[in-house]
Design a protein around this motif. Structure first.
Motif, mmCIF file in Angstrom:
data_model
loop_
_atom_site.group_PDB
_atom_site.id
_atom_site.type_symbol
_atom_site.label_atom_id
_atom_site.label_comp_id
_atom_site.label_asym_id
_atom_site.label_seq_id
_atom_site.Cartn_x
_atom_site.Cartn_y
_atom_site.Cartn_z
ATOM 1 N N ALA A 42 -2.516 -3.305 -6.511
ATOM 2 C CA ALA A 42 -1.857 -4.333 -5.734
ATOM 3 C C ALA A 42 -2.126 -5.670 -6.389
ATOM 4 N N GLN A 43 -1.195 -6.601 -6.219
ATOM 5 C CA GLN A 43 -1.360 -7.913 -6.831
ATOM 6 C C GLN A 43 -2.034 -8.854 -5.857
ATOM 7 N N PRO A 44 -2.890 -9.759 -6.351
ATOM 8 C CA PRO A 44 -3.530 -10.714 -5.470
ATOM 9 C C PRO A 44 -2.530 -11.713 -4.911
ATOM 10 N N GLN A 45 -2.828 -12.235 -3.716
ATOM 11 C CA GLN A 45 -2.042 -13.331 -3.180
ATOM 12 C C GLN A 45 -2.320 -14.580 -4.012
ATOM 13 N N PRO A 46 -1.326 -15.439 -4.191
ATOM 14 C CA PRO A 46 -1.594 -16.681 -4.908
ATOM 15 C C PRO A 46 -2.614 -17.513 -4.153
ATOM 16 N N SER A 47 -3.543 -18.119 -4.898
ATOM 17 C CA SER A 47 -4.597 -18.880 -4.240
ATOM 18 C C SER A 47 -4.109 -20.237 -3.782
ATOM 19 N N THR A 48 -2.967 -20.720 -4.300
ATOM 20 C CA THR A 48 -2.435 -22.003 -3.881
ATOM 21 C C THR A 48 -1.060 -21.804 -3.271
ATOM 22 N N PRO A 606 -6.814 -6.476 -9.712
ATOM 23 C CA PRO A 606 -6.870 -5.722 -10.965
ATOM 24 C C PRO A 606 -8.275 -5.402 -11.448
ATOM 25 N N ASP A 607 -9.240 -6.277 -11.122
ATOM 26 C CA ASP A 607 -10.588 -6.087 -11.647
ATOM 27 C C ASP A 607 -11.617 -5.734 -10.577
ATOM 28 N N VAL A 608 -11.177 -5.484 -9.329
ATOM 29 C CA VAL A 608 -12.120 -5.194 -8.247
ATOM 30 C C VAL A 608 -11.591 -4.050 -7.393
ATOM 31 N N SER A 609 -12.448 -3.064 -7.152
ATOM 32 C CA SER A 609 -12.107 -1.943 -6.271
ATOM 33 C C SER A 609 -12.794 -2.114 -4.927
ATOM 34 N N VAL A 610 -12.288 -1.402 -3.949
ATOM 35 C CA VAL A 610 -13.008 -1.274 -2.688
ATOM 36 C C VAL A 610 -14.308 -0.522 -2.967
ATOM 37 N N PHE A 655 1.719 5.967 15.433
ATOM 38 C CA PHE A 655 1.242 5.541 14.111
ATOM 39 C C PHE A 655 1.763 4.153 13.737
ATOM 40 N N LEU A 656 2.963 3.804 14.186
ATOM 41 C CA LEU A 656 3.447 2.445 13.971
ATOM 42 C C LEU A 656 2.561 1.438 14.701
ATOM 43 N N GLY A 657 2.153 1.790 15.915
ATOM 44 C CA GLY A 657 1.263 0.910 16.668
ATOM 45 C C GLY A 657 -0.065 0.723 15.966
ATOM 46 N N PHE A 658 -0.551 1.771 15.319
ATOM 47 C CA PHE A 658 -1.788 1.667 14.545
ATOM 48 C C PHE A 658 -1.578 0.805 13.305
ATOM 49 N N GLY A 659 -0.495 1.054 12.580
ATOM 50 C CA GLY A 659 -0.283 0.363 11.311
ATOM 51 C C GLY A 659 -0.044 -1.121 11.459
ATOM 52 N N GLN A 660 0.625 -1.546 12.541
ATOM 53 C CA GLN A 660 0.982 -2.959 12.615
ATOM 54 C C GLN A 660 -0.203 -3.859 12.939
ATOM 55 N N VAL A 661 -1.262 -3.326 13.536
ATOM 56 C CA VAL A 661 -2.392 -4.210 13.850
ATOM 57 C C VAL A 661 -3.157 -4.608 12.596
ATOM 58 N N TRP A 662 -2.913 -3.914 11.463
ATOM 59 C CA TRP A 662 -3.648 -4.228 10.231
ATOM 60 C C TRP A 662 -2.868 -5.115 9.280
ATOM 61 N N ARG A 663 -1.793 -5.729 9.771
ATOM 62 C CA ARG A 663 -1.104 -6.734 8.963
ATOM 63 C C ARG A 663 -2.083 -7.846 8.622
ATOM 64 N N ASN A 664 -2.146 -8.175 7.352
ATOM 65 C CA ASN A 664 -3.037 -9.268 6.972
ATOM 66 C C ASN A 664 -2.779 -9.696 5.544
ATOM 67 N N LYS A 665 -2.984 -10.988 5.290
ATOM 68 C CA LYS A 665 -2.883 -11.541 3.948
ATOM 69 C C LYS A 665 -4.142 -12.355 3.682
ATOM 70 N N TYR A 666 -4.672 -12.218 2.475
ATOM 71 C CA TYR A 666 -5.865 -12.944 2.048
ATOM 72 C C TYR A 666 -5.537 -13.883 0.899
ATOM 73 N N ARG A 667 -6.187 -15.032 0.865
ATOM 74 C CA ARG A 667 -6.242 -15.799 -0.371
ATOM 75 C C ARG A 667 -7.265 -15.127 -1.297
ATOM 76 N N GLU A 668 -7.044 -15.259 -2.583
ATOM 77 C CA GLU A 668 -7.846 -14.488 -3.530
ATOM 78 C C GLU A 668 -9.355 -14.745 -3.429
ATOM 79 N N PRO A 669 -9.834 -16.005 -3.321
ATOM 80 C CA PRO A 669 -11.293 -16.189 -3.223
ATOM 81 C C PRO A 669 -11.909 -15.474 -2.026
ATOM 82 N N THR A 670 -11.204 -15.494 -0.910
ATOM 83 C CA THR A 670 -11.729 -14.811 0.269
ATOM 84 C C THR A 670 -11.685 -13.304 0.085
#
Length: 719
Positions: A42-48, A606-610, A655-670
């Motif tokens: 997956a690609q990181p979110q832009p930090s700016t 690209p350089d970090v795994s869970v 399953f849709l009810g489960f999946g939608q609660v995990w919507r989220n976007k992060y900035r890369e440093p976080t």
């Protein structure tokens, strides 16, 4: 879920998250992130973000509780279930400039904040009697909001503390000064809370070895950055953070009028780097067998020489305590040695900076802006300081959270919501009991112990049964810094007062207005604050399938935390004790290691795994929690078929009810910080745990060749 949960995510006292400083907590949220298509890349979110951000679209949950407009039906569920459920929302939503991440938890938290503001401002304008809770709430908030008065005072409110530090001449006085900073503001079973900018952290809770009494746990601390790796890992990103941290320290010292700021900053960073060298790694701090180390007070000086323990504990109000549980013994020994070996002046510089850093929110704008520039922009990626009223709401809540919660519940938590949630909990507990009975791999002996533990589970819905007493808290209108300091000490004394008294098993560790959930292994209890019991997690009038997929999976998640890799080591009384046969324990561990391996393949950047080992407890709670919630949903139908709504079957809506609660976007440093320090996986991978459930394959016709497909023998089944 500061587990967005307890531990559901980033915090056991499971919470969904935590941070290394007031400002990091204020500027960052620990929630799942946005990523494109299926694992592993997956690609990181832009930090700016763009210079002008459009308001994020508000979901409309439709006639049965699913935000279908946020879905992307062009994506096959078997290729990326996360993008199928959330793809359009992910593509159209911008992270607000004042946030380091954004998602369902954040949206609900913002709504709770607006409601809380109304409660506080009403209290502030009500001309309530002197000493009343309403008056204190109003005065706390008004004092913080009075920027003109704060500017006029400058650093004067902090000067007495800085003068006390400057007057230190010996290691005994140094030890006492360090002890005076101790606070009970960490939670050892929530990984995000283990590191603190104070020398040590204190956790007062049930004794691992005898849960009928309280114990004081001492934890490693002393760092201003989120984790030891920020100091020790030799890569360009961390090197840049270290450089900017040193610059930040020098700037803060200079603002406070401290001379020779650059040299002092270099010495402070090097001291913290030495502290980081003795710190335990995050994975080790989660191993409760390693961390259960009762030490008699008489052994502290011998096992951890350097710190003057008599002076330290006396100043900390722990002078009469005869025993402690040491969470990371070698770290305590190493930190104590540094107190005895590093120059006293370096420690004075260290104390000076951290006193300024903690006071920054209550000091003039120059301090606020510099604190945000580092903790918000550099560490979290946020682009804009949160509005002052939002920070004021948080600070007032930190001081008198249950006083606000009492009013919040009266206004925003109807009895029918509690009744419906109670019913769901009973159904999910019953479903888990049936699942235990049906486990083919577990012996009757271990099953009986598991059922015994399930039978002692305590459940809290909405709010505590009794409210905290704030009559002893002194609030002075116009004294923003003093109010914060007195509130911190008030809470510390409240925790110290537990020692030597019977355990109060009704105590809550979250406030009703918090969007989160929690599990306490020592209490064998779960808590669901009022603020999480709203869409998209829960709506008393919504389709049951969606409620079971949303809040039902959260409930299942928290129940399972009593039986995850950590919780399973506590018995029905909350004692750290083995109740497994050797054979069953080995099978349970093997299933956990399979889940570790599965999550290790996910690569949000690209350089970090869970880190599958770090996130194991949360991943167990996710996969088993959603399975149990699905069982409960099926049980709730009785013998009746689920209706088809807008073309979706009951199982699909679950399953849709489960999946939608995990919507989220992060900035890369976080995101990088979360991957390093948080026990929760990012949202895409939490949602993707459905690939282990047979019912999900059946619901969406997932077939070999699709990205998320796992052969049946590779699907991880735990509980």
């Amino acid at each position: 879920m500061t587990s967005q949960f307890r531990r559901l995510p980033g915090a056991t006292r499971v919470v969904l998250t935590a941070s290394a400083s007031v400002w990091l907590a204020a500027c960052a949220t620990s929630a799942p992130m946005d990523k494109p298509a299926a694992p592993p890349q997956a690609q990181p979110q832009p930090s700016t973000p763009p210079a002008a951000e459009a308001p994020s679209p508000k979901p409309t949950y439709g006639s049965f509780g699913i935000d279908t407009a946020g879905m992307n039906p062009a994506v096959a569920p078997g290729d990326s279930f996360y993008r199928y459920v959330n793809g359009t929302w992910l593509d159209k939503t911008e992270i607000p400039a004042d946030r380091s991440s954004y998602g369902m938890f954040t949206q609900l938290a913002e709504e709770a904040s607006r409601r809380t503001r109304a409660i506080i401002e009403e209290a502030a304008s009500a001309n309530a009697p002197e000493g009343s809770e309403a008056r204190k709430l109003g005065d706390l908030f008004a004092s913080f909001m009075d920027e003109a008065a704060i500017e006029a005072k400058g650093v004067a409110p902090l000067k007495p503390e800085l003068d006390r530090i400057a007057a230190i001449t010996s290691r005994k006085e140094l030890s006492a000064a360090l002890g005076d900073t101790l606070r009970a503001d960490v939670d050892a079973l929530n990984t995000g809370d283990v590191t603190t900018s104070r020398l040590l952290g204190l956790w007062v809770t049930e004794d691992f070895n005898e849960p009928s009494r309280y114990a004081p746990y001492l934890l490693q601390g002393g760092l201003g950055l989120p984790d030891r790796d920020y100091y020790l890992v030799d890569n360009p990103r961390f090197a840049e953070v270290r450089q900017k941290y040193q610059q930040h320290i020098a700037t803060m010292l200079g603002l406070a009028g401290i001379s020779d700021a650059e040299a002092r900053a270099r010495r402070i960073v090097e001291l913290e780097r030495n502290i980081a060298r003795v710190h335990w790694a995050q994975v080790d701090t989660q191993d409760v067998l390693k961390t259960n180390n009762p030490w008699p007070r008489s052994e502290l000086a011998r096992r951890a020489p350097g710190l003057d323990w008599e002076a330290y504990l006396g100043a900390a109000g722990l002078g009469q305590q005869r025993e402690f549980i040491i969470w990371q013994p070698s770290a305590l020994t190493g930190i104590s040695k540094l107190v005895g070996g590093e120059p006293v002046q370096t420690w004075k510089d260290y104390l000076t900076f951290h006193a300024i850093a903690r006071a920054a929110p209550y000091l003039p704008k120059a301090f606020v802006d510099e604190s945000f520039a580092f903790n918000g922009r550099v560490l979290s990626g946020a682009q804009q300081l949160r509005e002052r009223w939002k920070r004021g709401v948080d600070i007032t809540g930190d001081a008198m959270g249950e006083a606000i919660g009492k009013l919040y519940v009266e206004r925003h938590f109807p009895p029918e919501a509690k009744a419906e949630a109670d019913k769901m909990v009973r159904n999910i507990v019953a479903a888990f009991g049936q699942r235990i009975d049906g486990l083919a791999w577990m012996s009757p002996e271990t099953k009986a112990r598991a059922k015994e533990k399930l039978g002692t589970l305590q459940v809290g819905i909405g709010h505590p049964a009794k409210w905290r007493d704030y009559s002893g808290l002194e609030v002075v209108r116009g004294d923003a810094y003093g109010n914060a300091d007195r509130a911190s000490r008030f809470e510390y004394r409240r925790n110290l007062a537990k020692l030597g008294k019977p355990v109060d098993r009704s105590e809550w560790f979250m406030v009703p207005q918090l969007v989160n959930a929690l599990n306490s292994p020592q209490q064998n209890s779960i808590i669901f604050p009022a603020a999480i019991l709203q869409p998209p997690f829960f709506d008393a009038s919504a389709d049951p399938a969606v409620n079971y997929g949303g809040i039902g999976s959260v409930i299942g998640h928290e129940i399972v935390h009593s039986f995850d890799d950590v919780g399973a080591q506590f018995d029905a009384r909350g004692k750290l004790a083995n109740w497994w046969t050797k054979e069953d324990a080995a099978k349970f561990k093997a299933a956990g290691q399979a889940l570790v391996a599965q999550y290790n393949t996910y690569r949000p950047l690209p350089d970090v795994s869970v880190n599958g080992e770090l996130t194991l407890g949360e991943n167990i709670a996710d996969v088993a929690g959603v399975a149990i919630a699905h069982d409960a949903y099926r049980l709730s139908l009785g013998d009746k078929p689920a209706p088809v709504l807008d073309g979706f079957s009951g199982d699909q809506r679950f399953f849709l009810g489960f999946g939608q609660v995990w919507r989220n976007k992060y900035r890369e440093p976080t995101l990088r910080r979360v991957l390093l320090t948080d026990g929760h996986s990012p949202g895409e991978y939490r949602a993707s745990t459905v690939r282990n459930l047979e019912a999900w394959y059946q619901a969406f016709g997932v077939a070999p060749g699709q990205s998320l497909f796992l052969p049946p023998e590779q699907r991880v089944r735990i509980w």
